[in-house]
Design an enzyme around this catalytic site. Sequence first.
Site, mmCIF file in Angstrom:
data_model
loop_
_atom_site.group_PDB
_atom_site.id
_atom_site.type_symbol
_atom_site.label_atom_id
_atom_site.label_comp_id
_atom_site.label_asym_id
_atom_site.label_seq_id
_atom_site.Cartn_x
_atom_site.Cartn_y
_atom_site.Cartn_z
ATOM 1 N N PRO A 197 -7.018 91.253 28.334
ATOM 2 C CA PRO A 197 -7.426 89.837 28.455
ATOM 3 C C PRO A 197 -6.214 88.913 28.543
ATOM 4 O O PRO A 197 -5.205 89.128 27.881
ATOM 5 C CB PRO A 197 -8.220 89.588 27.160
ATOM 6 C CG PRO A 197 -8.633 90.943 26.679
ATOM 7 C CD PRO A 197 -7.548 91.878 27.110
ATOM 8 N N GLU A 418 11.772 91.387 0.261
ATOM 9 C CA GLU A 418 12.165 91.140 1.647
ATOM 10 C C GLU A 418 13.625 91.512 1.884
ATOM 11 O O GLU A 418 13.983 91.962 2.973
ATOM 12 C CB GLU A 418 11.929 89.670 2.002
ATOM 13 C CG GLU A 418 10.493 89.201 1.849
ATOM 14 C CD GLU A 418 9.516 90.031 2.654
ATOM 15 O OE1 GLU A 418 9.913 90.609 3.691
ATOM 16 O OE2 GLU A 418 8.348 90.131 2.239
ATOM 17 N N HIS A 421 13.646 95.175 2.651
ATOM 18 C CA HIS A 421 13.274 95.437 4.041
ATOM 19 C C HIS A 421 14.438 95.162 4.987
ATOM 20 O O HIS A 421 14.759 95.968 5.874
ATOM 21 C CB HIS A 421 12.100 94.534 4.436
ATOM 22 C CG HIS A 421 10.763 95.014 3.960
ATOM 23 N ND1 HIS A 421 10.300 96.288 4.200
ATOM 24 C CD2 HIS A 421 9.782 94.371 3.278
ATOM 25 C CE1 HIS A 421 9.087 96.406 3.671
ATOM 26 N NE2 HIS A 421 8.753 95.270 3.097
#
Length: 641
Positions: A197, A418, A421
Amino acid sequence: MNGRNILIWGLVFIFFIIALQLFEFSSPGPTVERLSYSQFVTRIDEGAIRQAEIDGVNVKGALDNGRQFVAAIPEGAAPQIADRLIAAGAETTITPVEELPLALSLLFNILPFLIFLAFIFFVMRQMQGAGGKAMGFGKSRAKLLTERQGRVTFDDVAGIDEAKEELEEIVEYLKDPMKFQRLGGKIPKGALLVGPPGTGKTLLARAIAGEANVPFFTISGSDFVEMFVGVGASRVRDMFEQAKKNAPCIIFIDEIDAVGRHRGAGLGGGNDEREQTLNQLLVEMDGFEANEGIILIAATNRPDVLDPALLRPGRFDRQVVVPNPDVVGREKILQVHAKKVPLAPDVDLRTIARGTPGFSGADLANLVNEAALLAARRGKRFVTAKEFDDSKDKVLMGAERRSMVMTEEEKMLTAYHEAGHALVGITVPGNDPVHKATIIPRGRALGMVQYLPERDRYSMTLQQMQARIAMAMGGRVAEELKFGREKVTSGAQQDIEHATKIARAMVTQYGLSEKLGPIAYAEDEGEVFLGQSIARTKSISPDTAKLIEDEIKRFVMEGYETARRILTERRDDWERLAQALLEYETLTGEEIQKLLKGEPIVREEPEDFAASPPSSVPTTGAGADKERKGPEGFEPSPQGA
C-alpha cells in the site's frame, strides 16, 4: 443536511399543506336544519322564512326563529321558488351559476390524485439506489475522469522507474497503434499493478491516462459486489459497453482482489454473486468478442489470492511490481513533494531519503506534510531540517510525552538500559551506526536507541543477525549489572521478543544452525478465515522440536553473553554514556562518539527536542508496552531485513 434532503422535506411539507387545503373541514358553527322540498314549500306558504339565498338547486337561509336551514329544489324551479319567497315577504337573493369548462372541471377533480401519485413516484426514485434511477442496480458505477479533475503525467511519478518503463509501452500504443500492428504485435489487454500500500499504483494508472490523453474510467472492486445475484455481472457488462463507446480508453479497477479472488477457495464456501461477477469479467476481457482499444489496469497488494484464470496471458498479460522505493527513488519522491514547500538551506533531501528505508511514496508525502505543518505551528517561514527530523520521529514513534512524570530511579534505570543498547550496538561488528539515544518517553516506550543504516539492505549475514541479538540483549544485561537481578524490570520485554524472533528465523527458515543444517522447518501461513491465520506446519518429531528450541536458546544466550562481556569490559564508557543521558536526555551519534573518546559535549544552546530519522533497523526501548510494536528492523523473511 445536503440540498437533496432539504428539497425532499420541502416537497413533503408542501404536499401536506395542499392536502389540508383540499380536505379542509369547516369549523363547528350554528346548528343547520336540513329541510326536504315539501317542508321548504310549506314553510314558504306559512311565512316562516325570513331570508333565503338560491344557488342553482341549493337554497340556504334563516327561519323566523333564527335557525339556519338548507334545502334542495328541482333543477329549473329557481324562478318559481324565488317568486313565492318574495310574495311571502322573505328577503330573497339569487346567485347566478357559472358553468366551468368540462376539461377544467375534470382537472380540479383529479388534481389531488395526480399530486399524490407524483409525490409517491418522486420518493421512490430518491429511495432507489444507482444514481436515483429506478431499476438502476445493473448500471456501472465507473467514473470517467477528465483533465478538469487534475491531469497527472509521468513527471508526477518518481521512484519507480522500472514500473514506469513497462507501462510506457501502453502509452505508446494508445498514441500510435499502427507502430505495433504493422509488425503483428498486440498490446497487452491488461496490466496488474502489484505492490505494498502507498507505493503509487493508482497514481501510475492515472499517469498512463494523462500521458496518452484518452478517457479514463475508474472503479473499485467492491463496487461490483451486491447482495443481489447477477447485479455485479450486469455492472461489468455495462462498464465495458461504456468503454467501447469511448475506445480507445483505459479501465482502472482498484483493489481487484475484492472481486477476483480464487473461485472455490476458502473454508466458508463460495459466493455466487462474486463468482458470477468474476466469470463475466473473464469473458469480457478475453471471450468470443474482442474488445479492441480497451486496456484494463488493475491494482492489488494481494496477488496471491487472485484466480489463476484472471492472471493468464490474454487477460492480465503483465504483472508490474511497484515496490517500495530505494534510496535514490525516495530522494526523487521527496523532490516531487517538496516542490511546493519552501525549504531552508540546511535541508538535505538525500540525507532524509537515506534515513527512511522502507518508506513508501505515501509515507514520504505524509512526512513532508507533517514537516510543513510543524514549521507553520512554530511560526517559521521555511521548513528546516529540524522540522523534518521531528516529523519523522512523530510519524514513526508518536509524539513526545514530556508531561509524563518519571521518578529519578526510573530515569536512571532507563538511562543505563539505553546506554547498554548503544554501547553494545557500537562495539559489536555488523550493527548499523548509532544515530540517537534518548530517555524521553515516546509513544509507549520510556526511551530508545536508533540506528541509521548507511544503505538499503536487502539481505542479512549471520554476523549481522548475531549482532542484532547481542544489541537487543544489551538493555537487560545493563539492568542486571547495575541494579542486580532483583531490580530487573519488564522494560526488556520487546527486546527479548525481537531477539527470539531473529533466532527462530535463523534456525527454522535460514538454515543457519550447524546441528539442524540447511533445512526449512517452518512454512508460510495459509488461508485467513474469520480474521485468523490458519498456519500450515510441517510434521516435526519431538526430538527435532527440542533441538530447534535448544538452538534458538543457544543463539539468544550467545548474544546475551556477548553483551555481558562488552558491558563488563567497557564499564567506564557505559557509565559515562548513562550519566550523559541523565544530563542531556538525548544524545546524537556524534556526541556519543565524542563521549567514548573522552571529549566533552559542547552545545551552543540547550536542546529540548532532538530528532532522528526513522530506521528500518530495530529501535530498542526500555519500558515498552507489550502492545507497542514499533518499527520492526528485522522481519523473518527469505530476504532478511
